[in-house]
Design an enzyme around this catalytic site. Structure first.
Site, short mmCIF file in Angstrom:
data_model
loop_
_atom_site.label_atom_id
_atom_site.label_comp_id
_atom_site.label_asym_id
_atom_site.label_seq_id
_atom_site.Cartn_x
_atom_site.Cartn_y
_atom_site.Cartn_z
CB ALA A 1 -16.97 -27.11 -18.86
CG HIS A 2 -22.01 -27.62 -18.86
ND1 HIS A 2 -23.15 -27.18 -18.25
CD2 HIS A 2 -21.27 -26.53 -19.09
CE1 HIS A 2 -23.09 -25.88 -18.13
NE2 HIS A 2 -21.96 -25.45 -18.61
CG ASN A 3 -23.63 -29.21 -23.35
OD1 ASN A 3 -23.99 -28.94 -22.19
ND2 ASN A 3 -24.40 -29.88 -24.18
#
Lengths: 353, 353, 353
Positions: free
Chosen positions: A244-246
């Site tokens: 997922a993001h980050n």
């Protein structure tokens, strides 16, 4: 799967100094285990426990430990080596180079390259690839149907199989290996509930991979909300993984198939996540931690910890609980009996009084 | 990830009336958290608990609550606002528009459009897309390698990233956002065992999405056996999700990564399914229900219920069971001791008698 | 989803000898359940328990058991049959053929076919497909954006939807059905830790599928380390499944969505793996075994076994444990009470002494 590899090629790989026994003059046309091998196959004794399978093996060429004492049958060649497994790896690398040669540099005429893209002269861009405006492609290999977004960068020596998508602004390091269908730089899953709707939170970061990262088929790596989703040097991601993001992944991690890592979580160096494990968002998994398959990691993990279960717990405790759970039917039964016997005893005591 | 965004642009977004403190005259070249920010970055105090990080932040521009009382360092600009988080969102939307501009209308010459397809003049069809016979594409954006099947429809304002596949007869609503590699309208998984074989049951329905639906990268949505697999307005589906044939998803649902929903199940409005959860077929999950990550939902769920575990149960009970399970080793031990002590007592009583 | 199918076509499929009641002269424009059907729809009574829904059904044409005794309303046609379900399947097959006709043979001019590839004259190669050097494509259908690697083989009658990737040397049998985005022949996930790095183990085998194999959308099947990853005749693999290198799948297996099968494991004939189940590497699952959804299979399984849970255990035991787990809060409470009452009794006894 059949191919044709000469004995000369094998000795070129292993060196001429290796000790041989017996005689085989054909080509090597396959590689197989000792028991499954047929004529033409190369086989090997990598693990001593299979030693007894050597005499019956129909392989034409066998890689054996230096101290192996049997004798080849007719039309069979023994090659004695310090490490048959390592020798096999060398030979397989050579066969791989032969049967799956790296494409020649050049851009296939059917590829669509934006005039502002910068393509290395050593790059190989296969049929029907698309490279966007401002993208920079080093001495890399793009098989076919690969899409490189605007301003994305692809490092030297990286190999992108068919159908890989690298989104705008994402940066793939050198010597990466991206399997077919993986998506690098999809939108992060970020919404805020406002005015009765889930409003999309802009995802204006990118994905950055360091050197020697492998990413599996149909795996998805979301771009950061801002900043970068990051995968460290030498980390190997299997198929159908969700990152997922980050998320920040350290060096030399192993992330096995179908794992999901939620937003902003961090993996230290050398972390291993077993297949289908899940990691919640915003936690840290310390360096060297090992998480068993199908586990659910719900809070931060100490370096070197070995966890299992959902929610994940110490592996030894998880193993103990699995054993005890199977004893639950018996425990309930024992408990019922105990209650009854005590009741009887109490009644008796009462009667005695 | 670096970009360049001017202060003028920021004030254009926030309005000139905002109160500022300090001075910074460069460009904003990144966005970062207070602690990670470097020179050129924009940062923000969204959550009061990070207030103490403001003075040490190296960000050049800081979005701060109206009542924040510190002072900027040299070459640093404070912007005071009612809601720094909301202001950040506005700025990020503007940056997103700048760095990922919507493509111009028009059909790339390499795209293959069937003469019977109907393409809006406002549509943007990128390189190497395919649009089938009888398909209707509104004022939508198709990035590259997108495949629109025969008689499929794409609504106005929808954005289809590279490699999206929309199968024949499927209908994508307006303002949908389909991430790379998602497959809309694959065959439902339906077989009947007959004459010693699994015979494929024809899947002659389609997939219909309402407005403002988002679908994640490499997610798969099967076409209905007959009728339609349906995703309601405003629902957001994450990456690598499986939605089987004839599933009906209500409005404003959130379906997190790697969830699987089996055939014909229905989600009411506002249902949330956590990552890697599974839902069996032919059940109903009531409006507003929340299902934890990795849960297994095996029967219908009341509206508003909060469930966890596999099989899913009331979240409070599930939490209680997790605590108790870890006490099992102790329970078994206590039980053994109790049995012994009772036995001893019984023996004693017997001896006493 | 609307289409238009004539009554003549229906009688052509069912034969003219079927007994009818009532009258309807329009087209059939949809198929639906008894309760959801509207005018123009075909519906059916497949399961006797829905018998009471027939009189109120708005369907224009109803397939009913031979012994159904009601009467049609105006403008409604009853068709009486031995097996309405079987009749429905026949009609659906015919509708499928009508609305999704097989493409004509021929190679689309935008496809990129290597001059050394061998393409059957009966093959249909759609737009923007790529066929590599030495590949052999039989009388198969390649929709669009399909990539066939060097020396790969595609059997007669196979249908490859858009975006399918078949890697070099892989062999797809006859009458396979490969859904969009599936990847056949990605690298196996094999590494050896050496010199402080995960070194890739060459993956020089392929994937072989027998006849009548179906593979779901975005499913991944890794090539063998050496030899072949194999899927047996008639086996049906759902979406988003991971099949690792050297896995051997028997005949007529069902592998439901999001299952993961680790390296070198073997499935006997007729094995069923429920959705999201995981199988560790190097084990054998005996013929006819059934594994419940979300199970984790950690060791070899006897033929015909029915397992559930993680780790997987006998299905009956797993069900029993689920029941008992929910009684744990009560057990702990009963145990506390028992301890107290015994203590009290012991104290009493002591006082009595």
């Amino acid at each position: 799967m059949a191919f044709s590899f000469s004995l000369e090629s094998i000795f070129r790989v292993l060196g001429d100094a290796v000790r041989t026994q017996g005689d085989y003059r054909g080509q090597v046309t396959g590689i197989s285990s000792l028991s499954a091998a047929e004529g033409g196959d190369l086989s090997f004794l990598g693990n001593p426990k299979y030693r007894s399978e050597v005499p019956a093996s129909k392989a034409s060429v066998l890689l054996l430990p230096a101290d192996y004492e049997g004798v080849p049958v007719e039309n069979q060649l023994f090659i004695h080596l310090e490490s048959p497994s390592f020798a096999l790896a060398l030979i397989c690398h050579e066969i791989e180079r032969m049967i799956m040669p790296q494409p020649e540099p050049g851009v296939h005429p059917s590829a669509v390259i934006h005039p502002d893209a910068k393509i290395s002269e050593e790059a190989s861009i296969g049929p029907l690839c698309v490279v966007g405006a401002g993208a920079v492609v080093g001495a890399a290999f793009l098989e076919s149907h690969v899409c490189i977004g605007n301003k994305a960068k692809i490092g030297d020596g990286s190999y992108l199989f068919s159908g890989v998508s690298v989104g705008a602004y994402c940066e793939i390091g050198p010597r990466n290996r991206l399997q077919s269908g993986c998506v690098i730089g999809s939108d992060g899953y970020g919404y805020e509930y406002m005015d009765g709707q889930h409003q999309r939170v802009p995802q204006i970061g990118n994905v950055v991979t360091a050197e020697a990262v492998d990413i599996g088929a149909n795996t998805t790596v979301d771009r950061a909300r801002f900043g970068s989703t990051y995968i460290g040097a030498g980390s190997k991601i299997d198929n159908l993984v969700q990152i997922a993001h980050n998320v920040q992944i350290g060096q030399n991690c192993l992330v096995v198939s179908q794992v999901g890592i939620s937003g902003s979580s961090e993996l230290g160096n050398g972390v291993v996540l077993g297949g289908q494990a899940g990691v919640v968002g915003h936690i840290k998994i310390g360096a060297g931690a090992m998480i068993s398959a199908q586990s659910g990691v719900s809070k931060s993990v100490e370096p070197g910890a070995k966890l299992r279960g959902a929610p994940a717990m110490d592996m030894a405790l998880a193993g103990r609980l699995i054993v005890l759970q199977r004893k639950l039917p018996n425990l309930f039964k024992r408990f019922d009996q105990l209650e009854k016997s005590i009741e009887a005893q109490l009644n008796k005591s009462t009667n005695d009084d």
